[in-house]
Design a protein around this motif. Structure first.
Motif, PDB file in Angstrom:
ATOM      1  N   SER A  94       0.819  -1.220   0.000  1.00 54.71           N
ATOM      2  CA  SER A  94       0.000   0.000   0.000  1.00 54.71           C
ATOM      3  C   SER A  94       0.850   1.267   0.000  1.00 54.71           C
ATOM      4  O   SER A  94       0.362   2.339  -0.358  1.00 54.71           O
ATOM      5  N   GLN A  95       2.110   1.146   0.399  1.00 51.55           N
ATOM      6  CA  GLN A  95       2.982   2.313   0.524  1.00 51.55           C
ATOM      7  C   GLN A  95       3.880   2.540  -0.691  1.00 51.55           C
ATOM      8  O   GLN A  95       4.631   3.510  -0.741  1.00 51.55           O
ATOM      9  N   SER A  97       5.017   3.582  -4.446  1.00 48.51           N
ATOM     10  CA  SER A  97       4.624   4.622  -5.398  1.00 48.51           C
ATOM     11  C   SER A  97       5.472   4.488  -6.657  1.00 48.51           C
ATOM     12  O   SER A  97       6.556   3.884  -6.632  1.00 48.51           O
ATOM     13  N   TRP A 121       9.676   3.219  -2.289  1.00 49.52           N
ATOM     14  CA  TRP A 121       9.018   3.396  -0.998  1.00 49.52           C
ATOM     15  C   TRP A 121       9.651   4.586  -0.293  1.00 49.52           C
ATOM     16  O   TRP A 121      10.870   4.662  -0.161  1.00 49.52           O
ATOM     17  N   SER A 160      -4.622  -4.938  -4.871  1.00 50.61           N
ATOM     18  CA  SER A 160      -4.386  -3.898  -3.877  1.00 50.61           C
ATOM     19  C   SER A 160      -5.096  -2.620  -4.286  1.00 50.61           C
ATOM     20  O   SER A 160      -5.209  -2.316  -5.483  1.00 50.61           O
ATOM     21  N   ASN A 162      -3.851   0.116  -4.057  1.00 46.10           N
ATOM     22  CA  ASN A 162      -2.773   0.987  -4.522  1.00 46.10           C
ATOM     23  C   ASN A 162      -2.521   0.725  -6.005  1.00 46.10           C
ATOM     24  O   ASN A 162      -2.044  -0.345  -6.390  1.00 46.10           O
ATOM     25  N   ASN A 166      -1.266  -2.667  -8.063  1.00 52.26           N
ATOM     26  CA  ASN A 166      -2.437  -3.478  -8.369  1.00 52.26           C
ATOM     27  C   ASN A 166      -2.363  -4.041  -9.789  1.00 52.26           C
ATOM     28  O   ASN A 166      -2.078  -3.316 -10.745  1.00 52.26           O
TER      29      ASN A 166
END
Length: 427
Positions: A94-95, A97, A121, A160, A162, A166
């Motif tokens: 989830s964290q 990017s 991250w 997810s 995110n 995902n």
């Protein structure tokens, strides 16, 4: 003749008291079990561990300690940490990017197959630490270097909320995270910073403390099917060799020591460990013998002044551990002779070496709740996770195949440990 010698040695093992082998290994295992229980009890509801803005780093370190022990023959000591692992994994995912790496870097790299997409991250803006710890944890989750089935297949498609991860497989996420480091390595236009890494992509700077993280990521990710990392002779490895040479002292009072940055005067065990691991990956940059000689001379120094010392400094011990374990393993005499006194018999019958020295300290300094206090910035869950991995002899690179007698000794040790655990659970 070799088989006869091995048979004689193995028969000698049979004559050793089983309780001696089991009890000494059991002390280490007891520390691992207690440490994992502490981590499980302090995990947040969202799957993370609190760490003042560095939650991804602390969570990744904890996840690695759970997964690695799960793969070992004794597993989780009867505990069920599957939910802990699942929640930590979901938090890490989830964290993540994305990072735009579509513009080619200094040698023309823009992602594997020119994907132009990287993953990273954050940790309070210092993404090298977030990604540096997340990649090993996820890599170990989907690849078991000890010969068994991994907890998750690398081809599993991630579901997810995110969007950064995902719909991608674990191997794709790990590949894009590795690509971010390959893309962001400092180029030749930046003088003596060429070839290393610092806090975030595009910083065009380097220091030895952060340079170790892309290197350890390459070594862990290399074990994941479907993931490619730079190899010997690559642009990445060649540039890293230049950085290692620039950052090591060749003469004077710091001869053999490794600096934070060239000329900074911050020479410590953390940088020595990072140098050894980086040198191993790069294929011979710098002077390893000189770095080992410096480390040997400074081995017994205790943690001091945030960045200095070895024993008692979790960051230094974890850096040194990765370097020495990868190159020399944890058995045998090893390259360090300036050891602390062997005050307790952690492993009677084994060679007293650098790893046993570390283990002696860790077994003796663990808190009653299973944690380790740590030092300076590295406390609580982060220190505990790293200390568990040191006790557990966590392998950074794939382990070699042990000799038949070693396998037999391992069998007796595991049998004794199983008896010890059964007795401990009944008391």
């Amino acid at each position: 003749m070799r088989k006869i010698i091995l048979l004689i040695l193995c028969l000698g093992v049979l004559s050793w008291p089983l309780t001696a082998v089991a009890s000494t290994s059991a002390e280490k295992q007891k520390g691992i079990d207690a440490g994992l229980a502490y981590l499980a009890n302090t995990q947040n509801a969202n799957g993370s561990w609190s760490y003042g803005g560095y939650e991804p780093a602390a969570t990744a370190a904890a996840l690695l300690s759970f997964v690695d022990q799960r793969y070992k023959p004794l597993g989780w000591d009867g505990a069920d940490y599957n939910a802990v692992v699942t929640n930590a994994t979901n938090y890490l995912l989830s964290q993540a990017s994305t990072l735009n790496i579509s513009t080619p870097n200094w040698w023309g790299f823009s992602g594997t197959a020119n994907s132009g997409v990287g993953i990273r991250w954050y940790n309070s803006g210092e993404e090298t630490y977030g990604s540096g710890l997340a990649i090993p944890a996820l890599s170990r989750l989907v690849s078991n270097p000890y010969g068994g089935t991994p907890l998750v297949s690398p081809t599993t498609v991630i579901s997810s909320p995110n969007a950064a991860v995902n719909g991608k497989t674990y191997s794709q996420v790990i590949q894009q995270a590795v690509d971010s480091f390959t893309w962001s390595q400092t180029g030749p236009a930046y003088g003596d910073r060429y070839g290393g890494w610092r806090y975030f992509a595009g910083q065009n700077d380097s220091d030895m403390s952060t340079t170790q993280w892309p290197v350890i990521d390459y070594l862990f990710a290399k074990q994941v099917p479907g993931v490619s990392v730079p190899g010997a002779g690559s642009n990445t490895a060649t540039a890293l060799q230049a950085w290692l040479t620039a950052d090591q002292y060749t003469s004077g009072i710091n001869a053999g020591g490794v600096d934070y940055q060239p000329g900074a005067g911050i020479v410590n065990a953390t940088h020595a460990g990072a140098f050894l691991l980086s040198n191993y990956f790069a294929g011979g940059g710098g002077v390893p013998a000189a770095a080992l000689a410096w480390l040997n001379a400074h081995w017994t120094e205790i943690a001091s002044g945030t960045w200095y010392g070895n024993i008692g400094n979790p960051y230094a011990m974890w850096a040194v551990y990765k370097g020495l374990e990868t190159i020399y393993g944890t058995t045998g005499a090893g390259p360090i002779t300036n050891l602390d006194p062997q005050t307790t018999l952690i492993d009677p019958g084994a060679t007293w070496n650098w790893w046993e020295d570390y283990c002696q300290y860790l077994v003796g300094s663990q808190n009653a709740d299973g944690s380790w206090t740590g030092y300076a910035y590295w406390t609580g869950p982060l220190a505990t996770a790293w200390d568990i991995n040191i006790l557990n002899a966590t392998a950074t690179a794939p382990p070699g195949v042990p000799e038949p007698c070693t396998l037999l000794l391992l069998g007796f040790g595991l049998a004794g440990l199983a008896v010890f655990r059964k007795r401990r659970r009944l008391t």
